[in-house]
Design a protein around this motif. Structure first.
Motif, PDB file in Angstrom:
ATOM      1  N   LEU A   1      45.081  34.663  33.564  1.00 28.60           N
ATOM      2  CA  LEU A   1      43.930  35.497  33.887  1.00 28.60           C
ATOM      3  C   LEU A   1      43.933  36.726  32.992  1.00 28.60           C
ATOM      4  O   LEU A   1      44.986  37.183  32.559  1.00 28.60           O
ATOM      5  CB  LEU A   1      43.964  35.945  35.354  1.00 28.60           C
ATOM      6  CG  LEU A   1      43.401  34.984  36.406  1.00 28.60           C
ATOM      7  CD1 LEU A   1      44.214  33.702  36.470  1.00 28.60           C
ATOM      8  CD2 LEU A   1      43.366  35.645  37.768  1.00 28.60           C
ATOM      9  N   ALA A   2      42.739  37.259  32.726  1.00 27.51           N
ATOM     10  CA  ALA A   2      42.673  38.458  31.881  1.00 27.51           C
ATOM     11  C   ALA A   2      43.373  39.641  32.530  1.00 27.51           C
ATOM     12  O   ALA A   2      44.195  40.298  31.890  1.00 27.51           O
ATOM     13  CB  ALA A   2      41.219  38.793  31.557  1.00 27.51           C
ATOM     14  N   PRO A   3      43.101  39.979  33.819  1.00 23.33           N
ATOM     15  CA  PRO A   3      43.891  41.037  34.459  1.00 23.33           C
ATOM     16  C   PRO A   3      45.141  40.441  35.097  1.00 23.33           C
ATOM     17  O   PRO A   3      45.054  39.555  35.939  1.00 23.33           O
ATOM     18  CB  PRO A   3      42.945  41.592  35.520  1.00 23.33           C
ATOM     19  CG  PRO A   3      42.046  40.456  35.869  1.00 23.33           C
ATOM     20  CD  PRO A   3      41.971  39.559  34.656  1.00 23.33           C
ATOM     21  N   THR A   4      46.303  40.905  34.676  1.00 21.01           N
ATOM     22  CA  THR A   4      47.560  40.402  35.235  1.00 21.01           C
ATOM     23  C   THR A   4      47.707  40.788  36.701  1.00 21.01           C
ATOM     24  O   THR A   4      48.362  40.078  37.469  1.00 21.01           O
ATOM     25  CB  THR A   4      48.750  40.963  34.434  1.00 21.01           C
ATOM     26  OG1 THR A   4      48.570  40.623  33.058  1.00 21.01           O
ATOM     27  CG2 THR A   4      50.062  40.371  34.925  1.00 21.01           C
ATOM     28  N   TYR A   5      47.087  41.894  37.093  1.00 17.44           N
ATOM     29  CA  TYR A   5      47.127  42.348  38.477  1.00 17.44           C
ATOM     30  C   TYR A   5      45.698  42.310  39.028  1.00 17.44           C
ATOM     31  O   TYR A   5      45.018  43.335  39.081  1.00 17.44           O
ATOM     32  CB  TYR A   5      47.705  43.760  38.555  1.00 17.44           C
ATOM     33  CG  TYR A   5      49.134  43.842  38.071  1.00 17.44           C
ATOM     34  CD1 TYR A   5      50.191  43.716  38.960  1.00 17.44           C
ATOM     35  CD2 TYR A   5      49.418  44.011  36.719  1.00 17.44           C
ATOM     36  CE1 TYR A   5      51.508  43.774  38.519  1.00 17.44           C
ATOM     37  CE2 TYR A   5      50.730  44.062  36.265  1.00 17.44           C
ATOM     38  CZ  TYR A   5      51.758  43.944  37.169  1.00 17.44           C
ATOM     39  OH  TYR A   5      53.064  43.987  36.725  1.00 17.44           O
ATOM     40  N   PRO A   6      45.217  41.143  39.416  1.00 14.65           N
ATOM     41  CA  PRO A   6      43.794  41.003  39.748  1.00 14.65           C
ATOM     42  C   PRO A   6      43.332  41.847  40.926  1.00 14.65           C
ATOM     43  O   PRO A   6      42.212  42.368  40.908  1.00 14.65           O
ATOM     44  CB  PRO A   6      43.650  39.501  40.049  1.00 14.65           C
ATOM     45  CG  PRO A   6      45.038  39.018  40.340  1.00 14.65           C
ATOM     46  CD  PRO A   6      45.941  39.863  39.515  1.00 14.65           C
TER      47      PRO A   6
ATOM     48  N   GLU B   1      37.352  40.756  32.117  1.00 15.96           N
ATOM     49  CA  GLU B   1      37.771  41.926  32.882  1.00 15.96           C
ATOM     50  C   GLU B   1      36.764  42.200  34.003  1.00 15.96           C
ATOM     51  O   GLU B   1      35.555  42.036  33.807  1.00 15.96           O
ATOM     52  CB  GLU B   1      37.870  43.150  31.960  1.00 15.96           C
ATOM     53  CG  GLU B   1      39.030  43.080  30.989  1.00 15.96           C
ATOM     54  CD  GLU B   1      40.379  43.254  31.668  1.00 15.96           C
ATOM     55  OE1 GLU B   1      40.415  43.706  32.818  1.00 15.96           O
ATOM     56  OE2 GLU B   1      41.385  42.915  31.040  1.00 15.96           O
ATOM     57  N   PRO B   2      37.236  42.649  35.168  1.00 13.79           N
ATOM     58  CA  PRO B   2      36.334  42.876  36.293  1.00 13.79           C
ATOM     59  C   PRO B   2      35.593  44.199  36.156  1.00 13.79           C
ATOM     60  O   PRO B   2      35.862  45.168  36.861  1.00 13.79           O
ATOM     61  CB  PRO B   2      37.299  42.900  37.486  1.00 13.79           C
ATOM     62  CG  PRO B   2      38.572  43.462  36.922  1.00 13.79           C
ATOM     63  CD  PRO B   2      38.631  42.943  35.511  1.00 13.79           C
ATOM     64  N   ALA B   3      34.619  44.260  35.218  1.00 17.11           N
ATOM     65  CA  ALA B   3      33.955  45.523  34.919  1.00 17.11           C
ATOM     66  C   ALA B   3      33.239  46.090  36.131  1.00 17.11           C
ATOM     67  O   ALA B   3      33.100  47.298  36.266  1.00 17.11           O
ATOM     68  CB  ALA B   3      32.960  45.315  33.778  1.00 17.11           C
ATOM     69  N   ASP B   4      32.747  45.234  37.036  1.00 16.34           N
ATOM     70  CA  ASP B   4      32.000  45.719  38.183  1.00 16.34           C
ATOM     71  C   ASP B   4      32.745  45.543  39.500  1.00 16.34           C
ATOM     72  O   ASP B   4      32.182  45.812  40.567  1.00 16.34           O
ATOM     73  CB  ASP B   4      30.639  45.025  38.260  1.00 16.34           C
ATOM     74  CG  ASP B   4      30.782  43.520  38.443  1.00 16.34           C
ATOM     75  OD1 ASP B   4      31.924  43.016  38.390  1.00 16.34           O
ATOM     76  OD2 ASP B   4      29.755  42.851  38.640  1.00 16.34           O
ATOM     77  N   GLY B   5      33.997  45.076  39.455  1.00 15.97           N
ATOM     78  CA  GLY B   5      34.741  44.875  40.685  1.00 15.97           C
ATOM     79  C   GLY B   5      34.221  43.735  41.527  1.00 15.97           C
ATOM     80  O   GLY B   5      34.467  43.679  42.731  1.00 15.97           O
ATOM     81  N   GLY B   6      33.478  42.809  40.911  1.00  9.18           N
ATOM     82  CA  GLY B   6      32.930  41.673  41.637  1.00  9.18           C
ATOM     83  C   GLY B   6      34.003  40.700  42.086  1.00  9.18           C
ATOM     84  O   GLY B   6      35.182  40.844  41.755  1.00  9.18           O
ATOM     85  N   PRO B   7      33.604  39.668  42.849  1.00  9.48           N
ATOM     86  CA  PRO B   7      34.592  38.756  43.435  1.00  9.48           C
ATOM     87  C   PRO B   7      35.162  37.731  42.462  1.00  9.48           C
ATOM     88  O   PRO B   7      36.092  37.018  42.817  1.00  9.48           O
ATOM     89  CB  PRO B   7      33.782  38.062  44.540  1.00  9.48           C
ATOM     90  CG  PRO B   7      32.367  38.072  44.030  1.00  9.48           C
ATOM     91  CD  PRO B   7      32.229  39.372  43.283  1.00  9.48           C
TER      92      PRO B   7
ATOM     93  N   ALA C   1      43.280  45.487  39.746  1.00  8.46           N
ATOM     94  CA  ALA C   1      42.206  45.644  38.765  1.00  8.46           C
ATOM     95  C   ALA C   1      40.848  45.679  39.450  1.00  8.46           C
ATOM     96  O   ALA C   1      39.963  46.474  39.077  1.00  8.46           O
ATOM     97  CB  ALA C   1      42.256  44.498  37.755  1.00  8.46           C
ATOM     98  N   THR C   2      40.663  44.837  40.452  1.00  6.09           N
ATOM     99  CA  THR C   2      39.391  44.824  41.174  1.00  6.09           C
ATOM    100  C   THR C   2      39.192  46.104  41.969  1.00  6.09           C
ATOM    101  O   THR C   2      38.101  46.684  41.975  1.00  6.09           O
ATOM    102  CB  THR C   2      39.332  43.605  42.110  1.00  6.09           C
ATOM    103  OG1 THR C   2      39.510  42.405  41.337  1.00  6.09           O
ATOM    104  CG2 THR C   2      37.991  43.536  42.816  1.00  6.09           C
TER     105      THR C   2
END
Length: 278
Positions: free
Chosen positions: A246-251, A6-12, A254-255
């Motif tokens: 991918l873990a987030p279906t809406y990347p 999961e993009p916990a920090d909103g990284g690339p 989610a980011t």
């Protein structure tokens, strides 16, 4: 493809994985389009045969089924597949050597010939191709029409994936400076700043939040446009189909959400510091 966290920090990282998923899907759709084009050419070169339902030597007068093929269980229905060397065998070989030979076929589909043509074309056409007595003219016309539809579907999908690539790239480019600014702001020692400086920081955070909201809103509009322009099986939407590994279906969303969470935390730190300085 490896599943991301999961993009916990909103990284690339999540958007990088989304780009890779799109690259793979675009290549696969292109491979399938070219395979169907090759199949169409080979089918066009197969001579249509007269269909015979009476067992006699003359030309056929028609059949009971939708494509001029005797219905299952009738006297004219064959007990096994087409005879060796017939047009139906040529069609089967062409299909197996083109559509069923794309590099990802076994991983993605792994269907038998009969099941594959039923899925790609129709159960009626699949029956005519796998249980019919001859590759007659009506069957050939139906198959060429269905193959053309399959090609057009792949072309539309390739174009949709191209549009999705542009959407992801646009969101990534707009998020990159926001992430950079968030990272630098997070390192600030707000407790040492004056009230006016803190208020300026808070105002800037508000601007960045608005930027994230605009990125998310545009992304939602683009997803809605995809939905209007492309219908997938079983009511699955495009992100669910493209990013299923991918873990987030809406990347993208989610980011954006993860970056928004970081902004909210920075804003809370600023407001706590402002309260102490009041």
């Amino acid at each position: 493809m490896a599943t991301t966290t999961e993009p916990a920090d909103g990284g690339p990282g999540v958007l990088d994985d989304a780009r890779e998923a799109l690259r793979v899907e675009r290549r696969r759709a292109g491979d399938e389009r070219e395979a169907f084009r090759a199949f169409r050419s080979r089918v066009a070169s197969v001579s249509a045969e007269p269909v015979r339902t009476d067992g006699g030597a003359g030309p056929a007068t028609g059949g009971d089924g939708p494509l001029g093929v005797a219905a299952p269980g009738s006297a004219a229905s064959p007990a096994s597949g087409p005879p060796a060397g017939s047009g139906l065998v040529a069609v089967r070989d062409a299909y197996q050597e083109t559509v069923m030979s794309v590099p990802h076929y076994e991983r993605e589909y792994d269907d038998t010939y009969e099941r594959s043509v039923a899925e790609e074309f129709s159960p009626e056409l699949a029956y005519a191709l796998t249980r019919g007595p001859r590759f007659h003219g009506e069957c050939k016309r139906s198959l060429l029409d269905a193959t053309e539809t399959a090609i057009e579907e792949r072309e539309r999908f390739v174009e949709t994936v191209r549009s999705e690539v542009e959407s992801v790239e646009r969101a990534a480019s707009r998020l990159a400076p926001i992430r950079s600014e968030v990272a630098s702001t997070e390192d600030e020692a707000f407790a040492e700043s004056g009230f006016g400086t803190l208020d300026a920081y808070r105002a800037r955070i508000g601007v960045l939040v608005d930027d994230c909201d605009r990125i998310a809103a545009r992304r939602q509009r683009e997803l809605a446009a995809h939905e209007r322009g492309l219908a997938l099986d079983d009511g699955v939407d495009l992100p669910t189909y493209l990013y299923q590994e991918l873990a987030p279906t809406y990347p993208v969303l989610a980011t954006v959400g993860a970056v928004g969470d970081r902004l909210s935390e920075v804003k809370r730190r600023i407001e706590r510091a402002m309260a102490r300085n009041a």
